[in-house]
Motif scaffolding. Sequence first.
Motif, PDB file in Angstrom:
ATOM      1  N   HIS B 347       0.837  -1.199   0.000  1.00  0.00           N
ATOM      2  CA  HIS B 347       0.000   0.000   0.000  1.00  0.00           C
ATOM      3  C   HIS B 347       0.873   1.251   0.000  1.00  0.00           C
ATOM      4  O   HIS B 347       1.606   1.501   0.940  1.00  0.00           O
ATOM      5  N   VAL B 348       0.775   2.014  -1.060  1.00  0.00           N
ATOM      6  CA  VAL B 348       1.383   3.347  -1.095  1.00  0.00           C
ATOM      7  C   VAL B 348       0.254   4.312  -0.763  1.00  0.00           C
ATOM      8  O   VAL B 348      -0.628   4.540  -1.583  1.00  0.00           O
ATOM      9  N   PRO B 349       0.222   4.861   0.476  1.00  0.00           N
ATOM     10  CA  PRO B 349      -0.959   5.618   0.895  1.00  0.00           C
ATOM     11  C   PRO B 349      -1.034   6.989   0.227  1.00  0.00           C
ATOM     12  O   PRO B 349      -0.031   7.503  -0.273  1.00  0.00           O
ATOM     13  N   GLY B 356       2.537   7.353   5.165  1.00  0.00           N
ATOM     14  CA  GLY B 356       3.499   6.450   4.538  1.00  0.00           C
ATOM     15  C   GLY B 356       4.882   6.526   5.137  1.00  0.00           C
ATOM     16  O   GLY B 356       5.668   5.586   5.018  1.00  0.00           O
ATOM     17  N   LEU B 357       5.184   7.655   5.778  1.00  0.00           N
ATOM     18  CA  LEU B 357       6.536   7.842   6.303  1.00  0.00           C
ATOM     19  C   LEU B 357       6.450   8.386   7.725  1.00  0.00           C
ATOM     20  O   LEU B 357       5.484   9.045   8.083  1.00  0.00           O
ATOM     21  N   ASN B 366      12.693   4.116   7.641  1.00  0.00           N
ATOM     22  CA  ASN B 366      11.426   4.172   6.914  1.00  0.00           C
ATOM     23  C   ASN B 366      11.281   3.036   5.912  1.00  0.00           C
ATOM     24  O   ASN B 366      10.167   2.618   5.596  1.00  0.00           O
ATOM     25  N   PHE B 369       9.554   0.273   7.418  1.00  0.00           N
ATOM     26  CA  PHE B 369       8.307   0.628   8.099  1.00  0.00           C
ATOM     27  C   PHE B 369       7.137  -0.215   7.587  1.00  0.00           C
ATOM     28  O   PHE B 369       6.853  -0.247   6.396  1.00  0.00           O
ATOM     29  N   VAL B 422       8.746   5.325  -0.356  1.00  0.00           N
ATOM     30  CA  VAL B 422       7.538   4.545  -0.078  1.00  0.00           C
ATOM     31  C   VAL B 422       7.310   3.515  -1.183  1.00  0.00           C
ATOM     32  O   VAL B 422       7.038   2.340  -0.910  1.00  0.00           O
ATOM     33  N   ARG B 425       9.722   0.616  -1.049  1.00  0.00           N
ATOM     34  CA  ARG B 425       9.390  -0.291   0.048  1.00  0.00           C
ATOM     35  C   ARG B 425       8.238  -1.222  -0.327  1.00  0.00           C
ATOM     36  O   ARG B 425       8.293  -2.428  -0.075  1.00  0.00           O
ATOM     37  N   GLU B 426       7.188  -0.662  -0.933  1.00  0.00           N
ATOM     38  CA  GLU B 426       5.986  -1.453  -1.187  1.00  0.00           C
ATOM     39  C   GLU B 426       6.115  -2.315  -2.439  1.00  0.00           C
ATOM     40  O   GLU B 426       5.663  -3.451  -2.459  1.00  0.00           O
TER      41      GLU B 426
END
Lengths: 364, 523
Positions: B347-349, B356-357, B366, B369, B422, B425-426
């Motif tokens: 999920h990239v909010p 997200g951070l 992060n 996270f 972000v 990461r996702e």
Amino acid sequence: MERMPKWADVILTPLISLVLAFAISALVILAIGESPAEALKVMVQGALGSSYGWGFTLYYTTNFVFTGLAVMVAYHAGLFNIGGEGQAAMGGLGVALVVLALPWPHWALALPAAAMGAALFGALWALVPAWLQARRGSHIVITTIMFNFIAAAALNYMLVNVLRPVGSMDPASARFPEAAHLPKLSEMALGLGVEWGRNTPANVTFFLAIAACLLVWLLIWRTRLGYEIRAFGKSEPAALYAGISPVRITVLAMLVSGALAGLMAVNNVMGEAERLVLNAVEGAGFIGIAVALMGRNHPLGVLLAALLFGFLYQGGGELALWTSIPRELIVVIQALVILFTGALDNMVRMPLERLFAALRRKGA
Amino acid sequence: MTATPAPAIELRGISKAFGPVQANRDIDLVVPRGTIHGIIGENGAGKSTLMSILYGFYRPDAGEILVGGKPVAIADSQAAIRAGIGMVFQHFKLVQNFTVLENVVLGAEDGRLLRPSLSRARGELKRLAAEYGLQVDPDALVEELSVGHQQRVEILKALYRRADILILDEPTGVLTPAEADHLFRILRGLKDEGKTIILITHKLREIMEITDNVSVMRRGEMVASVRTAETGPAELAELMVGRKVLLRVDKPPARPGAPVLEVRGLRMVDAEGVERLRGIDLEIRAGEILGIAGVAGNGQTQLLEILGGFPEAGARLQGEIRLGGRPLPLQGPGADGRARRRAGIGHVPEDRQAEGLIMDFTAWENIAFGYHHAPEFQRGPLMDNAAIRADAMGKIQRFDIRPPNPDLAAKSFSGGNQQKIVVAREVERNPELLLIGQPTRGVDIGAIEFIHKRIVALRDAGRAVLLVSVELDEIMALSDRILVMFDGHIMGERLPAEATTGDLGCLMAGVEPARADAGGGAG
């Protein structure tokens, strides 16, 4: 980008704040017709000038390390635990119940058990406000303050009606058995053949406080729980996004915080008084707030700030003893230190930041 | 020409920037006296900034404000009130446990004693109520009033301060249809008495119903000002969302596989009792990007939050979500963000800075996270910070995150690089389903291209992507299928090849294109 070098942030800023606080304290001392230089000399001599002074200073330091760490852990979760006073008081009850419950054969056995009792009682005393905050949104500042009063009343009841030995007129528990007395630092030094700090209350709990600093550092910066506590403290929406439960973190952080405050009782109840008396905490819970603020919520900073406040406490006592400066003035000096290092932190920090920014522009 | 009275408000060349974001660019606006003027545009188009400048909350970087033909400097809201400008905010600024009368007088007391002010206000309120149909019991406590009545108190406050020009920011967002109708009657009454009204909204229906003139804002610019009678909802919708397709993403045709995400009858009622989702049905297949277009605030955020495992507190949910055929719980401990990640949802909010951070955390912190439970990041009871850093270094290189310094706090990176942290990461977890909200909001053009390529690459690897964006260009360029959301439900589905911005714009405004074009649409 970083505004100023780390050393300026961590050392220079509190140092300047401290100098300002002392400067104004000096003016106050002048105003009541005493000599600031003389006062400073008495304080330094009395607190740091002899092993006797150090023996007291380190005793107070130990108290403030525990309450400072307690405030610090809660702070990282974005919670302001004002209840160190009550949690430490209940910790004292835990210590007394554990020590008086069994005929302890040796202090080395009694210490871990008493520490567990202290931590457990302190943690449980923090649990109710934590739960109310997490589930009902009751503000933790308000509830922990209220719990300080409830703790005082509960302790009063316990001492008068339950723990007071038959026939005693003193609202205090029975004396702890000889075998459960913690070794004083002076005795430990004597064991090594060194004459140090005779008749001072500093005891083995000091090392427990150092260990607590290390453990708290590990917890906050090296464990998953610490990571989650810091994340939650910085941003609740982000914590929710990451699947970190606010209820769980609020409760766990406050349990750890309360346990640390409770552990202070090992020092003052078991290590010094060797029985439970009324008002044993003597405001150390509140000093913990200033210690955490000044220590910038880092265990090393907490240790140094606790040492400073230990010095102020002991030096202040000496001041009242040897000069005609009233004891209340010590409270004024402490208040000024708290005011400058805590509340007025930005007053020093901002000009410093501008100064470093200007220096950098010139250098570039 | 000389007979024409000076316009109530005239703005000339207003510009305002917040850091690198140009919120208002060279705005001109003329609002004639005694008219209702609509300002329409999407969230983030700059409407609220412009009105905040007019009300003295922000100083413009450039430009001039004329009230009644005379240049004025509006330094604060007091100056705005003196110039005769009153504002009714979207979120009311009322003291809940004061009476109506006390709220009206608050800040406009005559002297140190309250009673003379209150009795004067009581008379004045009676007059205003009679004149404009603004009946409210002056002694009622505000907290006991309905939302519609609270809004009347806000209007009364402005009128009591002798406002000639009334600005209303999204006034119907919180109202029931009946309350909205009543509000419009009040506004017409005010107009008949010679007041000037500026109505900020993103609802086309309201513009068509009540305004005399309408100005359209898009991305900080005023793109058109027209007479309402000479335009229609389709044209306005097109102006709002923009016609030019700036983005082009090279992507091979999609080869959709088995359904990955199935949502059936998803309903959500928030803590205030407002129904945010009214029965959403959708399906995303493996190797497919489903784009959800819509004006912000029509339920997209709630949809993403529910799928991501963090619906707002107090929400009531209903419906069914299946991932790879297996049902997922909607709420409860088994439905949090961690459980969703374990099930294979990345999920990239929408709001990377708040959600997200952790802005104060370093880049490497992060990058773990949400995945900080991953076994490769643990070492006994402690976290394996060395392993996390090494992982972060790899992602920083592969995503060209600049500066390539993992120890820098997230807040020290530019918006584009924050977003890359972000996305890295996702995406690199290779999730079954990627939720991605506003992937390129506040992101520079180079990073936009990079992020789009990564999304397409994930699709081509056989993953499902749910894309939510208010940028229509982005939806059209990336999606394999487009759903349009309006007011908590799906207005329609289009394929990007056959969709036009006008067509989508109408759906986004809650208008069926066939009706708006009077039969001339695709049908």
